[in-house]
Design a protein around this motif. Structure first.
Motif, mmCIF file in Angstrom:
data_model
loop_
_atom_site.group_PDB
_atom_site.id
_atom_site.type_symbol
_atom_site.label_atom_id
_atom_site.label_comp_id
_atom_site.label_asym_id
_atom_site.label_seq_id
_atom_site.Cartn_x
_atom_site.Cartn_y
_atom_site.Cartn_z
ATOM 1 N N LEU A 148 0.841 -1.190 0.000
ATOM 2 C CA LEU A 148 0.000 0.000 0.000
ATOM 3 C C LEU A 148 0.874 1.237 0.000
ATOM 4 C CD1 LEU A 148 -2.905 1.226 0.340
ATOM 5 C CD2 LEU A 148 -2.522 1.093 2.811
ATOM 6 N N THR A 149 0.533 2.240 -0.805
ATOM 7 C CA THR A 149 1.284 3.497 -0.847
ATOM 8 C C THR A 149 0.324 4.665 -0.696
ATOM 9 O OG1 THR A 149 1.138 3.619 -3.270
ATOM 10 C CG2 THR A 149 3.085 2.541 -2.329
ATOM 11 N N VAL A 150 0.836 5.751 -0.073
ATOM 12 C CA VAL A 150 0.113 7.015 0.010
ATOM 13 C C VAL A 150 0.888 8.022 -0.830
ATOM 14 C CG1 VAL A 150 1.287 7.528 2.208
ATOM 15 C CG2 VAL A 150 -0.729 8.841 1.535
ATOM 16 N N GLU A 151 0.193 8.695 -1.734
ATOM 17 C CA GLU A 151 0.844 9.544 -2.726
ATOM 18 C C GLU A 151 0.121 10.884 -2.856
ATOM 19 O OE1 GLU A 151 0.729 7.298 -6.293
ATOM 20 O OE2 GLU A 151 1.882 5.602 -5.495
ATOM 21 N N ASP A 152 0.826 11.836 -3.500
ATOM 22 C CA ASP A 152 0.250 13.138 -3.875
ATOM 23 C C ASP A 152 -0.389 13.845 -2.687
ATOM 24 O OD1 ASP A 152 1.037 12.518 -6.449
ATOM 25 O OD2 ASP A 152 -0.913 11.699 -7.003
ATOM 26 N N VAL A 153 0.346 13.922 -1.583
ATOM 27 C CA VAL A 153 -0.149 14.635 -0.413
ATOM 28 C C VAL A 153 -0.068 16.137 -0.681
ATOM 29 C CG1 VAL A 153 0.121 15.004 2.065
ATOM 30 C CG2 VAL A 153 0.606 12.760 1.068
ATOM 31 N N GLU A 154 -1.153 16.830 -0.389
ATOM 32 C CA GLU A 154 -1.221 18.274 -0.623
ATOM 33 C C GLU A 154 -2.027 18.924 0.488
ATOM 34 O OE1 GLU A 154 -3.040 21.444 -3.902
ATOM 35 O OE2 GLU A 154 -3.045 19.295 -4.305
ATOM 36 N N VAL A 155 -1.514 20.023 1.014
ATOM 37 C CA VAL A 155 -2.188 20.771 2.066
ATOM 38 C C VAL A 155 -2.676 22.072 1.459
ATOM 39 C CG1 VAL A 155 -2.004 21.757 4.365
ATOM 40 C CG2 VAL A 155 -0.643 19.753 3.767
ATOM 41 N N TYR B 276 -4.927 13.575 -0.560
ATOM 42 C CA TYR B 276 -3.943 12.505 -0.757
ATOM 43 C C TYR B 276 -4.579 11.396 -1.578
ATOM 44 C CZ TYR B 276 -6.499 10.131 2.989
ATOM 45 O OH TYR B 276 -7.477 9.552 3.758
ATOM 46 N N ALA B 277 -3.767 10.453 -2.017
ATOM 47 C CA ALA B 277 -4.226 9.301 -2.800
ATOM 48 C C ALA B 277 -3.651 8.031 -2.204
ATOM 49 C CB ALA B 277 -3.822 9.446 -4.264
ATOM 50 N N LEU B 278 -4.461 6.967 -2.201
ATOM 51 C CA LEU B 278 -4.029 5.644 -1.755
ATOM 52 C C LEU B 278 -4.045 4.696 -2.951
ATOM 53 C CD1 LEU B 278 -5.920 5.178 1.639
ATOM 54 C CD2 LEU B 278 -3.577 5.964 1.256
ATOM 55 N N VAL B 279 -3.005 3.866 -3.060
ATOM 56 C CA VAL B 279 -2.883 2.925 -4.170
ATOM 57 C C VAL B 279 -2.546 1.547 -3.600
ATOM 58 C CG1 VAL B 279 -1.765 2.397 -6.355
ATOM 59 C CG2 VAL B 279 -2.019 4.788 -5.639
ATOM 60 N N GLY C 169 -4.614 -3.080 -7.262
ATOM 61 C CA GLY C 169 -4.430 -2.185 -8.391
ATOM 62 C C GLY C 169 -5.288 -0.941 -8.363
ATOM 63 N N ARG C 170 -6.146 -0.797 -7.378
ATOM 64 C CA ARG C 170 -7.058 0.348 -7.348
ATOM 65 C C ARG C 170 -6.391 1.565 -6.730
ATOM 66 N NH1 ARG C 170 -12.514 0.985 -3.684
ATOM 67 N NH2 ARG C 170 -13.193 3.001 -4.501
ATOM 68 N N ARG C 171 -6.703 2.739 -7.265
ATOM 69 C CA ARG C 171 -6.236 4.023 -6.735
ATOM 70 C C ARG C 171 -7.458 4.853 -6.380
ATOM 71 N NH1 ARG C 171 -2.076 8.119 -7.560
ATOM 72 N NH2 ARG C 171 -3.054 10.179 -7.559
ATOM 73 N N VAL C 172 -7.440 5.457 -5.205
ATOM 74 C CA VAL C 172 -8.557 6.276 -4.762
ATOM 75 C C VAL C 172 -8.009 7.578 -4.177
ATOM 76 C CG1 VAL C 172 -8.608 5.139 -2.490
ATOM 77 C CG2 VAL C 172 -10.625 6.357 -3.309
ATOM 78 N N GLU C 173 -8.632 8.700 -4.523
ATOM 79 C CA GLU C 173 -8.245 10.016 -4.023
ATOM 80 C C GLU C 173 -9.182 10.415 -2.886
ATOM 81 O OE1 GLU C 173 -8.176 12.721 -7.262
ATOM 82 O OE2 GLU C 173 -6.454 11.764 -8.249
ATOM 83 N N LEU C 174 -8.590 10.836 -1.770
ATOM 84 C CA LEU C 174 -9.349 11.126 -0.561
ATOM 85 C C LEU C 174 -8.960 12.499 -0.019
ATOM 86 C CD1 LEU C 174 -8.920 7.633 1.142
ATOM 87 C CD2 LEU C 174 -10.927 8.446 -0.107
#
Length: 319
Positions: free
Chosen positions: A161-168, A175-178, A215-220
């Motif tokens: 599991l990865t957490v990506e594209d963190v933005e404040v 952020y996004a989880l993949v 394989g799923r990516r979700v933006e939260l």
């Protein structure tokens, strides 16, 4: 005298027998509506092959299991109770839909016949281990049937599991989880934010209301209603899941209110300019004094006796 024969009422008894026979014939003979005639056949069914003709011991769905790269085979039954042949079209549907293989896209089932139709399922070589669902759709005669298929792909399970594209941004953390593995995951998230004067936010790990398929990516988004008005912060997100999956990522942001801080910033710059000017002038004054002292002429030999005479005169006057 001869005995008289008693009178028997035979007519009501005969009518009762005739009425019972007529009622029995109505129950046995099918109604005229049951005759399909030359029209479109109807009432056909499709299900996994196996079990009795009436559906006893029938499988609720087709279950297949194999490793990547294998071809699995099974059958489905199409029952045509009509008096005319039935032609049905076959196709796969669902996540495992592209894996189905049929000898022909259409099958004709004779009248009053149940036909077992073979099919194959080719598991891709790059398929990830785990469960995959699909369906076989059959359509014909204006009706549609569905046969559920459950596929179990064998192999080692990998949780990643990865957490990506963190933005404040303002009062929101994006952020996004993949899911980088081959097993479905239920992630947990913790959030921590550090400012110039200490910790601003500390949310302990909690489960997120979602299941992440391989394989799923979700933006939260993560709300931050009490974000600071003036500070430089670093927000760090940490995600974990079953199977030892974990990752973390961080992002920085500067919180600067637009209008009030503009004047304060100008004042700060002016203050620093004044301090700089003062330091510059002080340095110039010290440099000038040192240079003047360095360039002043030293007393020559002819001026030394005059100094000695003044000291002698002063000493004689005191004596």
């Amino acid at each position: 005298m001869p005995q008289s024969t008693p009178y028997v009422h035979r007519r009501p008894f005969a009518l009762a027998v005739l009425f019972g026979a007529l009622l029995l014939s109505l129950l046995v003979v099918p109604p005229a509506a049951a005759d399909d005639g030359p029209g479109t056949p109807a009432g056909w069914t499709t299900r996994p092959a196996g079990g009795g003709s009436a559906g006893e011991d029938a499988r609720p769905y087709v279950y297949l299991e194999g490793t990547p790269g294998t071809v699995l085979q099974d059958r489905l039954s199409v029952t045509n109770p009509a008096r005319t042949p039935l032609t049905v079209r076959l196709r796969g549907d669902g996540p495992a839909g592209p894996w189905f293989r049929f000898a022909a896209d259409t099958v004709t089932v004779p009248a009053r016949t149940r036909a077992d139709v073979p099919f194959a399922l080719a598991v891709p070589r790059d398929a990830v281990p785990g469960g995959v669902a699909g369906e076989i759709l059959t359509a014909g005669g204006g009706e549609e049937g569905r046969v559920p298929v459950r596929v179990r792909v064998g192999g080692p399970s990998l949780a990643a599991l990865t957490v990506e594209d963190v933005e404040v941004s303002g009062r929101t953390i994006r952020y996004a989880l993949v899911n980088r593995g081959n097993a479905p995951l239920r992630p947990r998230l913790s959030v921590r934010a550090e400012g110039a004067f200490g910790t601003l936010l500390d949310r302990q790990a909690r489960p997120l209301p979602l299941e992440l398929a391989p394989g799923r990516r979700v933006e939260l988004t993560e709300p931050w209603p009490d974000a600071p008005a003036l500070d430089s912060v670093t927000v760090r997100l940490r995600v974990t899941a079953e199977g030892g999956a974990r990752d973390e990522a961080a992002a920085s942001a500067a919180y600067v209110p637009p209008a009030p801080v503009t004047g304060a910033g100008l004042l700060a710059l002016a203050f620093l300019a004044v301090l700089g000017a003062r330091a510059y002038r002080r340095g110039r004054w010290r440099t000038g004094t040192s240079a003047a002292a360095a360039t002043a002429p030293a007393p020559g030999p002819d001026k030394q006796p005059a100094e000695e005479e003044r000291h002698l005169e002063t000493a004689g006057a005191e004596s």
